[in-house]
Design an enzyme around this catalytic site. Structure first.
Site, mmCIF file in Angstrom:
data_model
loop_
_atom_site.group_PDB
_atom_site.id
_atom_site.type_symbol
_atom_site.label_atom_id
_atom_site.label_comp_id
_atom_site.label_asym_id
_atom_site.label_seq_id
_atom_site.Cartn_x
_atom_site.Cartn_y
_atom_site.Cartn_z
ATOM 1 C CB ALA A 1 -0.905 -0.001 1.225
ATOM 2 C CG ASP B 1 3.983 -5.618 10.103
ATOM 3 O OD1 ASP B 1 5.124 -6.022 10.427
ATOM 4 O OD2 ASP B 1 3.798 -4.749 9.223
HETATM 5 N N1 ADP Z 1 -3.152 7.250 11.133
HETATM 6 C C1 ADP Z 1 -1.891 7.632 10.943
HETATM 7 N N2 ADP Z 1 -1.426 8.799 11.472
HETATM 8 C C2 ADP Z 1 -0.154 9.196 11.271
HETATM 9 N N3 ADP Z 1 0.757 8.506 10.545
HETATM 10 C C3 ADP Z 1 0.358 7.347 9.978
HETATM 11 C C4 ADP Z 1 -0.976 6.851 10.153
HETATM 12 N N4 ADP Z 1 -1.092 5.685 9.463
HETATM 13 C C5 ADP Z 1 0.121 5.463 8.907
HETATM 14 N N5 ADP Z 1 1.005 6.459 9.201
HETATM 15 C C6 ADP Z 1 2.415 6.553 8.776
HETATM 16 O O1 ADP Z 1 2.603 5.850 7.562
HETATM 17 C C7 ADP Z 1 3.460 4.720 7.739
HETATM 18 C C8 ADP Z 1 2.973 3.528 6.920
HETATM 19 O O2 ADP Z 1 1.646 3.182 7.299
HETATM 20 P P1 ADP Z 1 1.230 1.676 7.579
HETATM 21 O O3 ADP Z 1 -0.231 1.618 7.852
HETATM 22 O O4 ADP Z 1 2.134 1.136 8.628
HETATM 23 O O5 ADP Z 1 1.513 1.007 6.153
HETATM 24 P P2 ADP Z 1 2.440 -0.229 5.714
HETATM 25 O O6 ADP Z 1 1.511 -1.395 5.639
HETATM 26 O O7 ADP Z 1 2.953 0.171 4.374
HETATM 27 O O8 ADP Z 1 3.519 -0.409 6.750
HETATM 28 C C9 ADP Z 1 3.472 4.472 9.249
HETATM 29 O O9 ADP Z 1 4.650 3.832 9.682
HETATM 30 C C10 ADP Z 1 3.321 5.884 9.811
HETATM 31 O O10 ADP Z 1 4.557 6.556 9.805
HETATM 32 MG MG MG Z 2 3.505 -0.359 8.807
#
Ligand code: ADP
Ligand code: MG
Length: 231
Positions: free
Chosen positions: A30, A142
């Site tokens: 993603a 994860d």
């Molecule tokens: N709700 C949120 N608020 C602030 N930062 C976010 C949020 N969701 C994701 N991020 C940022 O984006 C990064 C990647 O999101 P994540 O959901 O962990 O995706 P992936 O599956 O690619 O690891 C996170 O490590 C964080 O830094």
């Molecule tokens: Mg992540």
């Protein structure tokens, strides 16, 4: 990324055009964008198409993982685990809209440097949350220090990224969850092993099923070590 680039990859543009957003991260499954939605800071998480998969299978997998992530996000919230508020889901654009947390990941905090006392109290907070999550049969899938954020105002710990999570009451699955976190601490934060000790200490105090889970953790560690030795 322009609209044309997105179209080339076969995307449907979400309601909020990603052209008005800032790309925060590009993972294996993603892209995560930061933008505004009805005047609020928002995060868009969009699963992209995998060209090597058959399009029908790809769409099916994309949708089922997106739904699983949303389900787990809501389940976590029900259990009292702080998570970003879910604003909207757009299945056709495989996009989730959620509250953008103002703060830092635990990984960033550790990189900046924390006092032993702060590491201990944050480790305990993590352990307590994991105990609640696991007692509610939610396995994160994860657990890394990038998937835990700390709000800059209240210092509350917020769990994110439920893309690989599942519902399970099995001690084995919970132990693997803890082992993933243990590996993350050992490899990326060699100086912060004391923090993981605080995680386990609080987990033991707060989880009703800590005993079978920690017993399994010992087995999972052994298997992990054997795998490293065999290569
Ligand atoms: N709700 C949120 N608020 C602030 N930062 C976010 C949020 N969701 C994701 N991020 C940022 O984006 C990064 C990647 O999101 P994540 O959901 O962990 O995706 P992936 O599956 O690619 O690891 C996170 O490590 C964080 O830094
Ligand atoms: Mg992540």
């Amino acid at each position: 990324m322009s609209k044309d680039d997105l179209a080339k990859e076969g995307f449907l543009d979400p309601i909020i055009s990603t052209a008005s957003c800032q790309l925060l991260s590009q993972g294996a499954e993603a892209r995560v964008w930061s933008g505004e939605f009805l005047g609020r800071p928002v995060i868009l998480k969009q699963r992209f198409k995998k060209k090597y998969r058959h399009p029908v299978l790809d769409k099916h997998l994309n949708h089922s993982r997106l739904k699983q992530e949303v389900r787990s996000l809501l389940k976590a919230r029900k259990l009292g685990i702080p998570t970003p508020v879910l604003y909207d889901v757009e299945l056709e654009a495989s996009t989730i809209y959620m509250e953008r947390i103002a703060g830092c990941s635990v990984k960033e905090l550790l990189k900046k440097g924390m006092s032993p006392a702060d590491r201990h109290s944050l480790g305990r907070k993590i352990g307590q949350l994991l105990a609640t999550m696991h007692d509610g049969s939610l396995v994160h899938g994860d657990l890394t220090t990038s998937n835990m954020l700390v709000r800059s105002d209240s210092q509350d710990l917020v769990m994110i990224d439920f893309g690989l999570s599942s519902i399970s009451g099995l001690a084995e699955d919970k132990a693997v969850d803890l082992y993933v976190l243990e590996r993350a601490f050992n490899s990326a934060h060699a100086t912060s092993v004391d923090m993981y000790d605080a995680v386990l200490e609080a987990y033991k105090q707060h989880s009703r099923q800590w005993c079978p889970t920690l017993n399994k953790l010992a087995d999972v560690r052994m298997r992990g070590r054997k795998r490293v030795m065999v290569g």
